[in-house]
Every structure is written in C-alpha cells, then in structure tokens.
Write an enzyme that holds these catalytic residues in place. Structure first.
Site, PDB file in Angstrom:
ATOM      1  N   LYS A 111       0.834  -1.207   0.000  1.00 24.63           N
ATOM      2  CA  LYS A 111       0.000   0.000   0.000  1.00 24.63           C
ATOM      3  C   LYS A 111       0.870   1.259   0.000  1.00 24.63           C
ATOM      4  CE  LYS A 111      -3.286  -0.589   3.032  1.00 24.63           C
ATOM      5  NZ  LYS A 111      -4.093  -0.556   4.278  1.00 24.63           N
TER       6      LYS A 111
ATOM      7  N   LYS B 251       2.249  -3.921  11.095  1.00 23.92           N
ATOM      8  CA  LYS B 251       0.895  -4.027  11.651  1.00 23.92           C
ATOM      9  C   LYS B 251       0.984  -4.591  13.057  1.00 23.92           C
ATOM     10  CE  LYS B 251      -3.360  -3.399  10.047  1.00 23.92           C
ATOM     11  NZ  LYS B 251      -3.675  -2.463   8.950  1.00 23.92           N
TER      12      LYS B 251
ATOM     13  N   ASN C 103     -15.459   3.966  11.289  1.00 23.62           N
ATOM     14  CA  ASN C 103     -14.881   5.218  10.806  1.00 23.62           C
ATOM     15  C   ASN C 103     -14.749   5.252   9.275  1.00 23.62           C
ATOM     16  OD1 ASN C 103     -13.541   7.729  10.928  1.00 23.62           O
ATOM     17  ND2 ASN C 103     -11.585   6.670  10.791  1.00 23.62           N
TER      18      ASN C 103
ATOM     19  N   SER D 202      -1.580   9.768   7.428  1.00 25.10           N
ATOM     20  CA  SER D 202      -0.654   9.481   8.528  1.00 25.10           C
ATOM     21  C   SER D 202       0.743  10.002   8.177  1.00 25.10           C
ATOM     22  CB  SER D 202      -0.555   7.973   8.772  1.00 25.10           C
ATOM     23  OG  SER D 202      -1.612   7.539   9.590  1.00 25.10           O
TER      24      SER D 202
END
Ligand code: GLU
Length: 474
Positions: free
Chosen positions: A97, A109, A236, A365
């Site tokens: 990604k 992760k 979200n 981010s």
C-alpha cells in the site's frame, strides 16, 4: 508461532498468491522477489494485566513486514480474530500500500487479541499502555523505527495513550510525537486524519468512475451522481465513505452492520441511520427500509458499487456468484478471498483493490508524521502570504477591468490554505495519481487481467528498485 485460525491462514495465503501472480510480470530476480515477500521481523508478546480482581494474560503482536524504507508503518487492531498469520498478512498489505501511493515507509501491523467491548476504558488504557511499553522494550516503536496508527477497534483515544507512554519512556526524544499517527489534534494529530481513509475510498472510486470506456464495459455511465451504493460497516471508514458518496449525489441504497442490514432503493441518509442506530442500538427497523437479519444478505442486493469496509474475507467462494454490484471498492483490508476474486473477475466486475483504495489513511498518517517531525502545522507559513497575494491580484483585476468583484467573490478567492485544505488536496492528488498509475499497468502490461494484479506489480516494481538501490546483494 501463535495460535492461528484457518480463516487467517487462508487470508495470508491469499495475499501471498496475489503477490506471486503479480511477481511473474516483473523483471526482478527470484532473490529480490523472495525478499520483498518475506516478513522481516515478528514480535509476539504475552503480558499480564489486572482486570477487576483477576489477572488476564493478553496476547499481542507487532509485525514489521518490510524494512526497505523506515519507519515501518501500519495500524494496531483490537480483535478476537488477531493471530500471527492475520497480522503478517495485514503488515504485508501495508508494505504494498505504501509503495503504491509513494509513501516512504515499510509495512507493519500490530494486533491485540481482545474483544474491546468487554473492557472498561480504564482497562483498555492499561492494556494499551502495557503493549506500548512492550514495543518500547523490544525497539518495535519509534519515529524512525515503527509508527503505529488506528485500525479496526482502535482510534485517536488509543493513539493518545500510546504517544503518552512512549514519550514518558523516551523523555529526551524531541520527535516523540511522531511515534504514532492518528492522534487527537491536541497531541500532535493532523486535521483530516479521521475521515482520511473514507475520503480516500471516495476519491479512488470517483477516479475509477471517471473513465468513460471503463464504465461502458461495465454497462454504467461515468460519474458518481445517481450510482446505487451499498456500504458494509459503519465504522470510521465506512461511515465517512458513505457520507462522501451521499454528498456527491450517489444513492445510498444499502447499509450493513455486524448484526443486520437495511436496504431502500429510494436511498438512505447515513446520518439519520446513525441517529437511529444510536437510539435503538442497531440499524434494523429503519423507517421505509427492508430488513435483513443476516448481514451477509445485504451484500447480495442490487447496486452499482459495493463497498466492504469492515473485516477480511466477507466475500468468498460461496457468495461471490450472487454479488450484483458492477464495481467493488475494497475499503477494508482483504474483504475478498482469492476464490471470490477469481469469480468476480470472471463476471466482469471491476474490483478496486484494498492496497490502493484504502491507502488514504496511511497517506494522511504520512502528512501527520511529517508535521510532527517539522514541528509546525501545515499552512502556518503560507496562509497569510497567499491571502495577501490574492488580495493584490484582485486589486489588479479590478483596476484593469474597471469592475468591482463582489464581497462574496473576494472572500471566496482570498482564503489562503489551511491545514485541512492542504491535507485534503494532498490526499486527492495521491489517490488520483496512483489510480492512473495502476490503470496504466493494467492496460499496458501484457497478460495483466485485473486491477489487483496491476496494483501489486506497481508495488513490486517500486520496492524492487529500492532494494536494488540499497545494494544489499553484493
Ligand atoms: N490502519 C490503516 C491501514 O490499514 C492506517 C495505517 C496508518 O495510518 O499507518 O491502512
């Protein structure tokens, strides 16, 4: 190895299979391909936390899939499905990604195997802080090492506990705030991070729908307005995606939650459904809508665009055939098993893959991390300067044309960029450019039959070059 469940095992294998399929279309030698695919470091910890009167042993993970760029980056989830295989698969997806959207991080992760609904806020805080200190002990967190973020079951609150714990254990680190992203604004967060993934999903699907020839192949017209959309998961990501589609004129015909689904061909209002959910405890029995007590049935209803925005493997070999959508936008990570992918590709459905489509979260981010490292908010230097420039420009236009612009027009043009403007436009630019890049590979590389393979190729190409440049294979 931690305890692994079969579903996660096959999720991990699905990711590996997708990678292998794409690797054949790249030019790198097998060693580089094997290194890109490998999980570099895995941390599994078990730690005790006092819950009520007893002590519970909590199982947690952090996986750093790739160190080709540092820091590693990726969310932390709280879920009972967490195990080593799942976190490995999700960390790998983060690597690909980040490469696709040109965010200079390796993938990571984390996961804590808990059902967060069973704990009070105070207990969750104890668990999160203890997990963070475990990460600190093992050097698995830090602004230049590994930077967690929100994921399934976590949000700004958990990130604030993480930054506080890290900062107190690293009191001299001037960049401590950059150890985690998705923080509250008061603790170094950035405007626009909350809605980032959902907005990115919207920008990505909007870009896919802008190509007339691609839409014609699907029997659709270009554009978002009027398209019938079903969103699965009102967390979200799903909530914001639904909201942006609705604002752009799409018809939100279906919404799906873990305990039921609703469908109304005339369109639902996402905020009203949320309000109904708050008062009744669920989305079922929303006025005017059809109920499905089995949420899986909601996925199979008539629509143009289906957006799974919850957990992995919700579309599989047993329900893929019944999916009616012409476009599937993977807002969640891994919502389609590889068998489902094959079936849907055969049916001519356009699957917009997770490793591209939900990259809006990590993109913003990245903006937050940059803000923390630069110690200045976006727009601080240029906002007033831009406003003064636009003012002068309007004065020049007025004096050369002899006409006055209205106060409203002046006010509209005079707005210098604020942090939210810059973050949203940076995100839009990223999503649009990356889609075009993937689409080019899809159209031009011989034998590539779907966007997912094209997206993996895009990632492998960039990571492969990075490894070659590192010169680590003497
Ligand atoms: N958890 C999100 C994801 O899966 C965001 C990760 C991040 O911002 O680092 O992409």
């Amino acid at each position: 190895m931690g305890i692994t469940n079969t579903a996660n095992n096959s999720f991990f294998e699905s990711v590996q299979r997708n990678f292998d399929k794409a690797a054949q279309f790249t030019r790198f030698d097998q060693g580089i391909i094997a290194q890109i695919k490998a999980c570099n470091s895995i941390l599994r910890v078990k730690f005790p936390v006092k819950i009520g009167d007893s002590i519970e042993v909590i199982e947690a993970y952090r996986v750093q899939h790739s160190h080709h760029k540092l820091p590693c980056k990726g969310g932390i989830r709280f879920s009972m499905e967490v195990d080593q295989e799942e976190v490995m698969a999700l960390a790998a997806l983060m690597t690909y990604k980040c490469a696709i959207v040109n965010v200079p991080f390796g993938g990571g992760k984390g996961g804590i195997k808990i059902d967060s609904r069973k704990y009070t806020a105070f207990e969750l805080e104890k668990i999160t802080r203890r997990y963070t200190s475990e990460l600190c002990k093992k050097n698995f967190i830090g602004p230049g090492i590994d930077v967690p973020a929100p994921d399934y079951g976590t949000g700004a609150r958990e990130m604030s506990w993480i930054v506080d714990t890290y900062s107190s254990l690293n009191p001299t680190d001037i960049n401590a705030q950059a150890c985690v992203t998705g923080k509250p604004l008061s603790q170094g967060g950035v405007h626009g991070r909350t809605e980032a993934t959902g907005l990115g999903v919207f920008f990505g699907i909007r870009e896919a729908c802008a190509f007339q020839e691609d839409m014609e192949k699907l029997g659709l017209t270009p554009g978002i307005a009027g398209k019938r959309v079903i969103v699965q998961g009102l967390g979200n990501v799903g909530y914001h995606a639904a909201k942006y589609f609705q604002e752009a004129g799409a018809k939100l015909v279906g919404l799906i939650e873990y305990n039921g689904a609703i469908y109304d061909e005339n369109g639902l209002d996402v905020d009203q459904v949320q309000a109904h959910r708050q008062t009744t405890g669920g989305i079922l029995n929303y006025p005017g809508a059809i109920n499905f007590s089995d949420p899986a049935e909601g996925l199979e209803q008539a629509c143009d665009i289906l957006i799974p925005a919850a957990l992995e493997s919700v579309i599989h070999k047993d329900n893929a055939e019944r999916i009616q959508a012409r476009i599937i936008g993977e807002a969640a990570n891994g919502p389609l098993t590889s068998e489902a992918d094959t079936i849907l590709n055969r049916k001519g459905v356009l699957v917009i893959p997770d490793i591209y489509l939900n990259a809006g979260g990590v993109t913003v981010s990245y903006f937050e991390w940059l803000k923390n490292l630069s110690h200045v908010r976006y727009g601080r230097l240029e906002k007033r300067f831009s406003e003064n420039m636009y003012n002068e420009l309007i004065d020049i236009i007025e004096s050369t044309t002899g006409k006055r612009v209205s106060d409203l027009e002046r006010k509209m043009v005079l707005r210098g960029p604020s942090e939210i403007d810059l973050v949203h436009s940076g995100l839009e630019d990223t999503m649009v450019d990356s889609y075009r890049e993937i689409r080019e590979i899809y159209r031009n590389r011989e034998g590539v039959e779907d966007l997912r393979t094209a997206a993996f190729i895009c990632a492998i190409d960039k990571i492969g070059v990075a490894y070659e440049q590192l010169g680590i294979f003497p």
